[in-house]
Design a protein around this motif. Structure first.
Motif, PDB file in Angstrom:
ATOM      1  N   GLN A   1       0.774  -1.251   0.024  1.00  0.00           N
ATOM      2  CA  GLN A   1      -0.102   0.029  -0.036  1.00  0.00           C
ATOM      3  C   GLN A   1       0.802   1.134   0.101  1.00  0.00           C
ATOM      4  OE1 GLN A   1      -2.373  -2.531   3.128  1.00  0.00           O
ATOM      5  NE2 GLN A   1      -3.057  -0.511   3.018  1.00  0.00           N
ATOM      6  N   SER A   2       0.371   2.423  -0.039  1.00  0.00           N
ATOM      7  CA  SER A   2       0.727   3.901  -0.211  1.00  0.00           C
ATOM      8  C   SER A   2       1.879   3.568   0.932  1.00  0.00           C
ATOM      9  CB  SER A   2      -0.083   4.945   0.038  1.00  0.00           C
ATOM     10  OG  SER A   2       0.437   5.966  -0.357  1.00  0.00           O
ATOM     11  N   GLY A   3       3.010   4.105   0.866  1.00  0.00           N
ATOM     12  CA  GLY A   3       4.009   4.452   1.807  1.00  0.00           C
ATOM     13  C   GLY A   3       4.890   3.110   2.000  1.00  0.00           C
ATOM     14  N   GLY A   4       4.549   1.952   1.502  1.00  0.00           N
ATOM     15  CA  GLY A   4       5.058   0.850   1.504  1.00  0.00           C
ATOM     16  C   GLY A   4       4.708  -0.040   2.709  1.00  0.00           C
TER      17      GLY A   4
ATOM     18  N   ALA B   1       3.973 -14.099   5.762  1.00  0.00           N
ATOM     19  CA  ALA B   1       4.795 -14.981   5.657  1.00  0.00           C
ATOM     20  C   ALA B   1       6.343 -14.324   6.099  1.00  0.00           C
ATOM     21  CB  ALA B   1       5.073 -15.457   4.371  1.00  0.00           C
ATOM     22  N   ARG B   2       6.514 -12.948   5.719  1.00  0.00           N
ATOM     23  CA  ARG B   2       7.687 -12.321   6.289  1.00  0.00           C
ATOM     24  C   ARG B   2       7.863 -11.897   7.725  1.00  0.00           C
ATOM     25  NH1 ARG B   2      10.185  -9.918   1.359  1.00  0.00           N
ATOM     26  NH2 ARG B   2       9.076 -10.757  -0.677  1.00  0.00           N
ATOM     27  N   GLY B   3       6.823 -12.325   8.464  1.00  0.00           N
ATOM     28  CA  GLY B   3       6.862 -11.805   9.729  1.00  0.00           C
ATOM     29  C   GLY B   3       6.011 -10.449  10.153  1.00  0.00           C
ATOM     30  N   LEU B   4       5.432  -9.865   9.025  1.00  0.00           N
ATOM     31  CA  LEU B   4       5.002  -8.592   9.250  1.00  0.00           C
ATOM     32  C   LEU B   4       3.596  -8.480   9.644  1.00  0.00           C
ATOM     33  CD1 LEU B   4       6.667  -7.046   5.974  1.00  0.00           C
ATOM     34  CD2 LEU B   4       7.428  -6.779   8.049  1.00  0.00           C
ATOM     35  N   GLY B   5       3.264  -7.563  10.398  1.00  0.00           N
ATOM     36  CA  GLY B   5       1.990  -7.271  10.938  1.00  0.00           C
ATOM     37  C   GLY B   5       1.239  -6.141  10.140  1.00  0.00           C
ATOM     38  N   GLN B   6      -0.027  -5.896  10.719  1.00  0.00           N
ATOM     39  CA  GLN B   6      -0.847  -4.645  10.195  1.00  0.00           C
ATOM     40  C   GLN B   6      -0.114  -3.463  10.472  1.00  0.00           C
ATOM     41  OE1 GLN B   6      -3.102  -4.286   8.499  1.00  0.00           O
ATOM     42  NE2 GLN B   6      -4.061  -2.289   9.098  1.00  0.00           N
ATOM     43  N   ALA B   7      -0.149  -2.630   9.150  1.00  0.00           N
ATOM     44  CA  ALA B   7       0.592  -1.350   9.052  1.00  0.00           C
ATOM     45  C   ALA B   7       1.960  -1.251   9.200  1.00  0.00           C
ATOM     46  CB  ALA B   7      -0.176  -0.365  10.046  1.00  0.00           C
ATOM     47  N   ASP B   8       2.899  -2.484   9.104  1.00  0.00           N
ATOM     48  CA  ASP B   8       4.213  -2.566   9.083  1.00  0.00           C
ATOM     49  C   ASP B   8       4.745  -2.060   7.695  1.00  0.00           C
ATOM     50  OD1 ASP B   8       4.873  -3.525  11.650  1.00  0.00           O
ATOM     51  OD2 ASP B   8       5.126  -5.492  11.055  1.00  0.00           O
ATOM     52  N   ARG B   9       5.831  -1.411   7.564  1.00  0.00           N
ATOM     53  CA  ARG B   9       6.476  -0.955   6.249  1.00  0.00           C
ATOM     54  C   ARG B   9       7.460  -1.952   5.634  1.00  0.00           C
ATOM     55  NH1 ARG B   9       5.122   4.291   5.326  1.00  0.00           N
ATOM     56  NH2 ARG B   9       4.225   5.493   6.948  1.00  0.00           N
ATOM     57  N   LEU B  10       7.339  -2.230   4.582  1.00  0.00           N
ATOM     58  CA  LEU B  10       8.265  -2.979   3.835  1.00  0.00           C
ATOM     59  C   LEU B  10       9.100  -2.190   2.891  1.00  0.00           C
ATOM     60  CD1 LEU B  10       9.216  -5.929   3.350  1.00  0.00           C
ATOM     61  CD2 LEU B  10       6.995  -6.437   1.515  1.00  0.00           C
ATOM     62  N   PRO B  11      10.132  -2.074   2.925  1.00  0.00           N
ATOM     63  CA  PRO B  11      11.238  -1.424   1.920  1.00  0.00           C
ATOM     64  C   PRO B  11      11.315  -2.269   0.591  1.00  0.00           C
ATOM     65  CG  PRO B  11      12.307  -1.822   4.038  1.00  0.00           C
ATOM     66  CD  PRO B  11      11.157  -2.513   3.933  1.00  0.00           C
ATOM     67  N   LEU B  12      11.911  -1.556  -0.340  1.00  0.00           N
ATOM     68  CA  LEU B  12      12.016  -2.212  -1.519  1.00  0.00           C
ATOM     69  C   LEU B  12      13.049  -3.138  -1.648  1.00  0.00           C
ATOM     70  CD1 LEU B  12      11.754  -2.241  -4.805  1.00  0.00           C
ATOM     71  CD2 LEU B  12      13.488  -0.194  -4.848  1.00  0.00           C
ATOM     72  N   GLU B  13      14.148  -3.003  -0.728  1.00  0.00           N
ATOM     73  CA  GLU B  13      15.216  -3.963  -1.079  1.00  0.00           C
ATOM     74  C   GLU B  13      14.793  -5.385  -0.669  1.00  0.00           C
ATOM     75  OE1 GLU B  13      15.376  -1.073   0.486  1.00  0.00           O
ATOM     76  OE2 GLU B  13      16.822   0.109  -0.842  1.00  0.00           O
TER      77      GLU B  13
ATOM     78  N   PRO C   1       1.543   6.220  -8.604  1.00  0.00           N
ATOM     79  CA  PRO C   1       2.800   6.467  -9.112  1.00  0.00           C
ATOM     80  C   PRO C   1       3.193   7.836  -9.085  1.00  0.00           C
ATOM     81  CG  PRO C   1       1.136   5.989 -10.849  1.00  0.00           C
ATOM     82  CD  PRO C   1       0.345   5.806  -9.503  1.00  0.00           C
ATOM     83  N   PHE C   2       2.409   8.726  -8.651  1.00  0.00           N
ATOM     84  CA  PHE C   2       2.730  10.189  -8.780  1.00  0.00           C
ATOM     85  C   PHE C   2       2.977  10.727  -7.453  1.00  0.00           C
ATOM     86  CE2 PHE C   2      -0.577   9.243 -11.985  1.00  0.00           C
ATOM     87  CZ  PHE C   2      -0.050   9.466 -13.030  1.00  0.00           C
ATOM     88  N   ALA C   3       3.027   9.819  -6.376  1.00  0.00           N
ATOM     89  CA  ALA C   3       3.323  10.199  -4.942  1.00  0.00           C
ATOM     90  C   ALA C   3       4.509   9.785  -4.767  1.00  0.00           C
ATOM     91  CB  ALA C   3       2.332   9.519  -4.032  1.00  0.00           C
ATOM     92  N   GLU C   4       5.382  10.863  -4.186  1.00  0.00           N
ATOM     93  CA  GLU C   4       6.863  10.595  -3.851  1.00  0.00           C
ATOM     94  C   GLU C   4       6.998   9.407  -2.854  1.00  0.00           C
ATOM     95  OE1 GLU C   4      10.935  11.537  -3.905  1.00  0.00           O
ATOM     96  OE2 GLU C   4       9.146  12.371  -5.037  1.00  0.00           O
ATOM     97  N   SER C   5       6.157   9.456  -1.742  1.00  0.00           N
ATOM     98  CA  SER C   5       6.227   8.411  -1.037  1.00  0.00           C
ATOM     99  C   SER C   5       6.077   6.792  -1.435  1.00  0.00           C
ATOM    100  CB  SER C   5       5.245   8.719   0.336  1.00  0.00           C
ATOM    101  OG  SER C   5       4.021   8.473   0.014  1.00  0.00           O
ATOM    102  N   ASP C   6       5.509   6.903  -2.795  1.00  0.00           N
ATOM    103  CA  ASP C   6       5.113   5.537  -3.372  1.00  0.00           C
ATOM    104  C   ASP C   6       6.222   5.292  -4.309  1.00  0.00           C
ATOM    105  OD1 ASP C   6       3.167   5.337  -1.530  1.00  0.00           O
ATOM    106  OD2 ASP C   6       1.644   6.212  -3.098  1.00  0.00           O
ATOM    107  N   ARG C   7       7.112   5.844  -4.578  1.00  0.00           N
ATOM    108  CA  ARG C   7       8.211   5.598  -5.638  1.00  0.00           C
ATOM    109  C   ARG C   7       8.676   4.122  -5.641  1.00  0.00           C
ATOM    110  NH1 ARG C   7      12.870   9.690  -5.878  1.00  0.00           N
ATOM    111  NH2 ARG C   7      13.295   8.578  -7.713  1.00  0.00           N
ATOM    112  N   ALA C   8       8.808   3.686  -4.588  1.00  0.00           N
ATOM    113  CA  ALA C   8       9.439   2.113  -4.372  1.00  0.00           C
ATOM    114  C   ALA C   8       8.424   1.042  -4.873  1.00  0.00           C
ATOM    115  CB  ALA C   8       9.853   1.919  -3.003  1.00  0.00           C
TER     116      ALA C   8
END
Length: 262
Positions: free
Chosen positions: A153-156, A180-192, A208-215
């Protein structure tokens, strides 16, 4: 939810103001003639949980006490997140305010439809909406192996287990790759980490037009040969009710597109 309409008011005469885009969409289906106004979110294509052209059949409010008093409704349907000062003012003025929470499963959403339908005396219309939801879910269901899908989602941000969208993913043939990655609600997942261990599918809920969503739209993702990406409108993420029909249809189309391409 709280008390029913007073005995001096026939449900058929109710004037209802909805302050919540999720209940806007439900009431537009089960009690359209009783709606006096919807929330301003339903007039915005980004946040509306119903067709905006349909939503504009009714005036919209931003939820201020002054706007609500001017409409003089018999019943106000609000979110549990209504500003305390607004809720207290409406209570002091004698308005019947029903506070409705978010639903985190399909079952909770169906129960909420029944509660709202009973409140406004439109049980038959509520059951017809529920039948359409159940038919859409049955049409989108599959017994095939679940496809690992990342709802990004928006912001990763990713959704956790115990959310409506994850329930819908599982009902339509996907598994929650974030869990499956051990992430919970509203956690952030970086691109790497996504590039290092991509899922089969990324459902992209950002802009695609939001700076925070570039990843979410990084060209490196397109270079991964086995990764599929599909846009998933953010206004399908949070509300139940008739929104489930559209969300299930979108997920069905995505899965069938992947199956035909494999």
């Amino acid at each position: 939810m709280g008390c029913s309409p007073t005995q001096t008011e026939e449900a058929g005469d109710l004037r209802i103001v909805s302050l919540n885009p999720c209940t806007d969409a439900i009431l537009a289906e089960i009690a359209p003639e009783r709606l006096a106004a919807v929330s301003h979110y339903s007039h915005d294509p980004v946040s509306s949980s119903m067709d905006v052209a349909t939503a504009k059949r009714w005036p919209a409010t931003s939820g201020t006490v002054e706007e609500i008093v001017a409409l003089d409704p018999d019943l106000v349907i609000a979110s549990t997140f209504i500003a305390p000062s607004t809720g207290q003012a409406l209570d002091r003025l004698g308005y019947n305010v029903e506070r409705v929470g978010m639903t985190n499963t399909v079952g909770e959403s169906i129960a909420q439809i029944r509660e709202l339908a009973k409140l406004v005396d439109t049980e038959d219309e509520g059951e017809r909406l529920i039948a359409r939801i159940e038919a859409a879910l049955a049409d989108a269901a599959t017994e095939d192996e679940p496809i690992p899908a990342l709802m990004w989602q928006s912001g990763g941000i990713v959704p956790g287990d115990g959310t409506l969208i994850v329930d819908l993913l599982r009902r339509t043939g996907f598994s929650n790759a974030a869990a499956a990655r051990g992430l919970g609600q509203a956690d952030r997942l970086p691109l790497e980490p996504v590039l290092a261990d991509p899922p089969a599918l990324i459902l992209v809920g950002g802009s695609p037009f939001a700076e925070s969503d570039r990843a979410l739209y990084h060209p490196a993702l397109a270079a991964l040969p086995d990764l599929r990406q599909a846009p998933f409108p953010s206004n399908l993420l949070y509300c139940g009710g008739p929104t489930i029909i559209r969300a299930a249809g979108r997920l069905k189309d995505i899965r069938r597109s992947m199956e035909s391409a494999s």
